[in-house]
Design a protein around this motif. Structure first.
Motif, short mmCIF file in Angstrom:
data_model
loop_
_atom_site.label_atom_id
_atom_site.label_comp_id
_atom_site.label_asym_id
_atom_site.label_seq_id
_atom_site.Cartn_x
_atom_site.Cartn_y
_atom_site.Cartn_z
N SER A 231 55.32 34.85 30.77
CA SER A 231 54.44 34.76 32.19
C SER A 231 54.59 33.00 32.35
O SER A 231 54.43 32.68 33.68
CB SER A 231 53.25 34.98 31.91
OG SER A 231 53.01 36.30 31.82
N GLY A 297 44.84 34.18 36.49
CA GLY A 297 45.69 34.78 37.26
C GLY A 297 45.03 34.89 38.99
O GLY A 297 43.77 34.85 39.00
N PHE A 299 45.23 37.95 41.46
CA PHE A 299 45.49 39.57 41.87
C PHE A 299 44.82 39.68 43.41
O PHE A 299 43.80 39.48 43.61
CB PHE A 299 44.89 40.25 40.85
CG PHE A 299 45.34 39.73 39.31
CD1 PHE A 299 46.50 40.11 38.97
CD2 PHE A 299 44.55 39.30 38.59
CE1 PHE A 299 46.95 39.43 37.62
CE2 PHE A 299 44.84 38.55 37.53
CZ PHE A 299 46.06 38.60 36.92
N ASP A 301 45.97 42.03 47.34
CA ASP A 301 46.89 42.70 48.24
C ASP A 301 46.45 42.23 49.82
O ASP A 301 45.46 42.39 50.13
CB ASP A 301 46.78 44.38 48.00
CG ASP A 301 47.38 45.05 46.86
OD1 ASP A 301 48.52 44.75 46.77
OD2 ASP A 301 46.56 45.71 46.15
N GLU A 332 54.65 34.63 36.65
CA GLU A 332 54.67 35.95 37.40
C GLU A 332 55.20 36.09 38.55
O GLU A 332 56.11 35.68 39.21
CB GLU A 332 53.33 36.51 36.87
CG GLU A 332 53.15 36.84 35.45
CD GLU A 332 54.42 37.88 34.87
OE1 GLU A 332 54.98 38.45 35.49
OE2 GLU A 332 54.43 37.59 33.74
N HIS A 343 51.78 42.22 47.60
CA HIS A 343 50.97 42.49 46.64
C HIS A 343 51.21 41.06 45.62
O HIS A 343 52.17 40.66 45.35
CB HIS A 343 51.41 43.71 45.43
CG HIS A 343 50.72 43.79 44.23
ND1 HIS A 343 49.50 44.15 44.07
CD2 HIS A 343 51.11 43.46 43.15
CE1 HIS A 343 49.08 44.30 42.91
NE2 HIS A 343 49.85 43.77 42.31
N ALA A 345 50.32 39.07 42.26
CA ALA A 345 49.97 39.32 40.56
C ALA A 345 50.45 38.06 39.93
O ALA A 345 51.67 38.05 39.02
CB ALA A 345 50.81 40.51 40.05
N PRO A 378 41.22 38.00 47.00
CA PRO A 378 41.96 38.12 45.85
C PRO A 378 41.06 37.69 44.78
O PRO A 378 40.04 36.77 44.86
CB PRO A 378 43.27 37.32 46.21
CG PRO A 378 43.48 37.02 47.62
CD PRO A 378 42.09 37.39 48.16
N THR A 379 41.36 38.15 43.68
CA THR A 379 40.47 37.82 42.36
C THR A 379 41.30 36.63 42.05
O THR A 379 42.51 36.41 41.54
CB THR A 379 40.69 38.93 41.29
OG1 THR A 379 39.87 39.92 41.82
CG2 THR A 379 39.83 38.42 40.01
N ILE A 401 41.86 45.32 32.07
CA ILE A 401 42.79 44.44 31.82
C ILE A 401 43.70 44.90 30.65
O ILE A 401 44.95 45.08 30.98
CB ILE A 401 42.47 42.97 31.72
CG1 ILE A 401 41.64 42.53 32.96
CG2 ILE A 401 43.70 42.23 31.50
CD1 ILE A 401 42.50 42.25 34.15
N TRP A 417 48.88 45.40 28.28
CA TRP A 417 48.33 45.30 29.51
C TRP A 417 48.56 46.56 30.31
O TRP A 417 49.45 47.22 30.39
CB TRP A 417 49.30 44.06 30.42
CG TRP A 417 49.38 42.80 29.79
CD1 TRP A 417 50.63 42.32 29.17
CD2 TRP A 417 48.21 41.84 29.61
NE1 TRP A 417 50.12 41.02 28.68
CE2 TRP A 417 48.93 40.66 28.75
CE3 TRP A 417 46.87 41.89 30.04
CZ2 TRP A 417 48.09 39.66 28.55
CZ3 TRP A 417 46.20 40.71 29.56
CH2 TRP A 417 46.61 39.74 29.00
N GLY A 419 49.07 47.26 33.18
CA GLY A 419 50.01 47.35 34.21
C GLY A 419 51.22 47.64 33.67
O GLY A 419 52.22 48.11 34.42
#
Length: 600
Positions: A231, A297, A299, A301, A332, A343, A345, A378-379, A401, A417, A419
């Motif tokens: 990352s 991070g 995150f 869309d 990332e 998207h 991330a 977004p977060t 998470i 993770w 994801g």
């Protein structure tokens, strides 16, 4: 004399002298063909031979079989096995399984005939000597994450390093043959350790950082020898760039130290020359770095209302990336997905939450003001860097998470993770990748880049992995990465573009596994076509050996570029007979696709 002529001459002389020991011979079109032995063929070791290997490895020889072999008679046990396939730790703890179940028209995950569950370098040396003496196919597996099946081969002997997973911090490491002036803080990691083991010891417990992989269950040794990105590679360079020393068992059964002073050419080859190629790495010592205060991070869309709006969104993001994100703080990925969706991330280091939000404000303001997009805010969050890989922290802060290894007795720090869980056991239909040079971010080239990205995304999802291109990193990270065997194009690339797709686990013999081969091939063809626009704007850019097409064309140049001739020299010095052969590994052009038959 050319290498192929030398090879033919040496093989011919050996055959005239009575044949190479342990090698069977056959005639094909009038030429001698040398091949490794399989079970049931002349030369396969007998029971007494295997018992000798068992004794030499203190009883650590395992006879392997498919975990689904008993499904016809024990439905409950079979159901339990299938349930464990959702857990990458359980998959990794089974020497008969790999983290990928196969690749359409390429390979299938099938267990080796035997495995040595090595616990030290002497166990590995015993296995290597046995394979060399009896002319067996030898396979090496640590984490078992090889997309191209490098840790998998039926009828082979497996060197399984999973139990060699100790991690030791060193305040001032001096490489063998070096001086005290070279001393650096470091971590010594066994070949079977996963990155979660390293991060827990180095970051969570000791408050420092080691550059490794993004997926917690990937093996340390495999990632480093493949080059390796994580990352935060935009700040620290590739994983291979932090390698200070390696312990390795070479094809002659010798346990060697490789560093800048001792076996330096082998040391260089291990920094990105490809896993399972030059020997069995048993230990690595990696430089550690000062830990920043925070990791974080972004995150979310963003969905466009029309094709024109989507193109405008991509264009705005590329310009924004070049202006605000093309630096050591950001890594990332973003992906261009079906439904005209962008998207996000992304991760960052060295910024707090307020600083990260300020970086993104201009882009998000533009999206809000345009009126052509729908999205939730977004977060954007920052956390103490020391807690980034701490499963207990995430359970309290954001339970969605990470997911722990839920088996009884599992180490408390083993988590993945969420994801990454979708990749466990996946069956690959197609996989394409290419580095994108930073020159495409220049103002005069951005339009061509945007056009190619949008054209590709009309065929398939396009992922831009910014941390897998080192352009934009600090000078020290660029220099360290340039001093590895990885294709030099990595330091000029701002991202690795990946276009890939697959299906549910399809291990051979697994009840309920169903692969629609026609559909898989159709998807693979579509994935290949989707990469064409990007290759037009970035011809001959090279790619990352560990995340690329099984059927890669011109692979020597694509993976290693001008470094390949030097890598081939190292291969010929330390493994002249090709004991270590993996798909598209250095020197593998001398072997057939199955790794058993040597080309005449």
């Amino acid at each position: 004399m050319k290498r192929r002529e030398v090879l033919k001459a040496s093989l011919g002389a050996a055959l005239v002298a009575g044949g190479l020991p342990g090698l069977a011979r056959a005639q094909a079109k009038g030429k001698a063909v040398l091949y490794r032995v399989r079970p049931g063929t002349p030369g396969w070791p007998g029971a007494a031979d295997w018992e000798g290997l068992r004794r030499a490895t203190s009883g650590r020889l395992l006879k392997l079989a498919s975990p689904f072999a008993g499904c016809a008679t024990d439905a409950s046990a079979c159901a339990a096995t299938r349930e464990q396939l959702k857990n990458p730790y359980a998959v990794g703890d089974n020497p008969a399984l790999t983290q990928t179940s196969g690749w359409q028209d390429a390979w299938l995950s099938q267990p080796s005939a035997y495995a040595v569950a090595a616990r030290n370098a002497l166990d590995v040396a015993a296995a290597v000597n046995f394979a060399r003496t009896h002319k067996l196919r030898l396979v090496v597996k640590g984490g078992g994450h090889s997309y191209k099946g490098g840790s998998n081969a039926p009828d082979s002997l497996l060197v399984w390093t999973r139990a060699m997973n100790d991690v030791t911090l060193i305040d001032a490491f001096v490489p063998q043959g070096g001086t005290q002036a070279e001393a650096l803080p470091a971590v010594s990691v066994g070949a079977g350790a996963m990155w979660i083991d390293a991060y827990t010891a180095v970051t969570t417990k000791a408050g420092r950082y080691v550059q490794g992989g993004g997926c917690t269950t990937v093996g340390v040794a495999g990632l480093v020898t493949g080059g390796g990105f994580g990352s935060f590679s935009k700040r620290y360079g590739s994983a291979a760039a932090s390698l200070l020393e390696a312990e390795i068992v070479t094809a002659d059964g010798q346990v060697r130290i490789a560093n800048a002073h001792t076996n330096p050419e082998l040391f260089w080859a291990l920094k990105g020359g490809g896993g399972g190629t030059f020997g069995v790495v048993t230990r690595l010592t990696l430089r550690t770095h000062e830990l920043p205060a925070t990791f974080g991070g972004v995150f979310g869309d963003i969905t466009a209302d029309s094709d024109a709006a989507f193109k405008a969104l991509v264009a705005c993001f590329i310009a924004f990336y070049r202006e605000r994100l093309f630096n050591e703080h950001w890594g990332e990925q973003v992906s261009l997905r079906e439904g005209r969706k962008l998207h996000l991330a992304m991760v960052f280091q060295g910024l707090d939450g307020a600083q990260a939000k300020a970086v993104w404000a201009p882009f998000l303001d533009w999206v809000r003001a345009s009126g052509d997009y729908s999205f939730k805010e977004p977060t954007i969050m920052a956390v103490p860097a020391r807690r980034f890989w701490d499963a207990a922290f995430w359970e309290k802060t954001a339970p969605a998470i990470m997911a722990r290894d839920d088996r009884e007795g599992a180490p408390a720090h083993h988590a993945v993770w969420q994801g990454d869980r979708g990749q466990v056991g996946w069956y690959i239909h197609g996989y394409e990748s290419s580095w994108l040079p930073a020159a495409l971010l220049e103002e005069g080239a951005q339009a061509r880049l945007v056009d190619s990205l949008c054209a590709a995304s009309q065929q398939w999802w396009v992922e831009l992995h910014f941390n897998k291109g080192i352009a934009g990193a600090p000078p020290q990270a660029l220099a360290a990465t340039r001093d590895t065997a990885t294709h030099p194009g990595v330091v000029d690339a701002f991202a690795l573009a990946i276009i890939a797709g697959g299906g549910d686990p399809a291990y051979p013999g697994m009840p309920g596994a169903n692969v629609d081969e026609q559909e898989a091939r159709r998807r693979a063809a579509k994935i290949r076509r989707a990469m064409d626009p990007l290759r037009k704007v970035a011809p001959n850019a090279g790619t990352y050996v560990s995340e690329s097409d099984f059927f890669q064309q011109r692979w020597q140049d694509t993976y290693w570029g001008p470094n390949y001739p030097k890598l081939l020299q190292v291969k010929e010095r330390y493994d002249p007979d090709g004991l270590f052969t993996v798909r598209h590994g250095v020197g593998s052009e001398q072997w057939s696709a199955d790794g058993f038959t040597r080309k005449a």
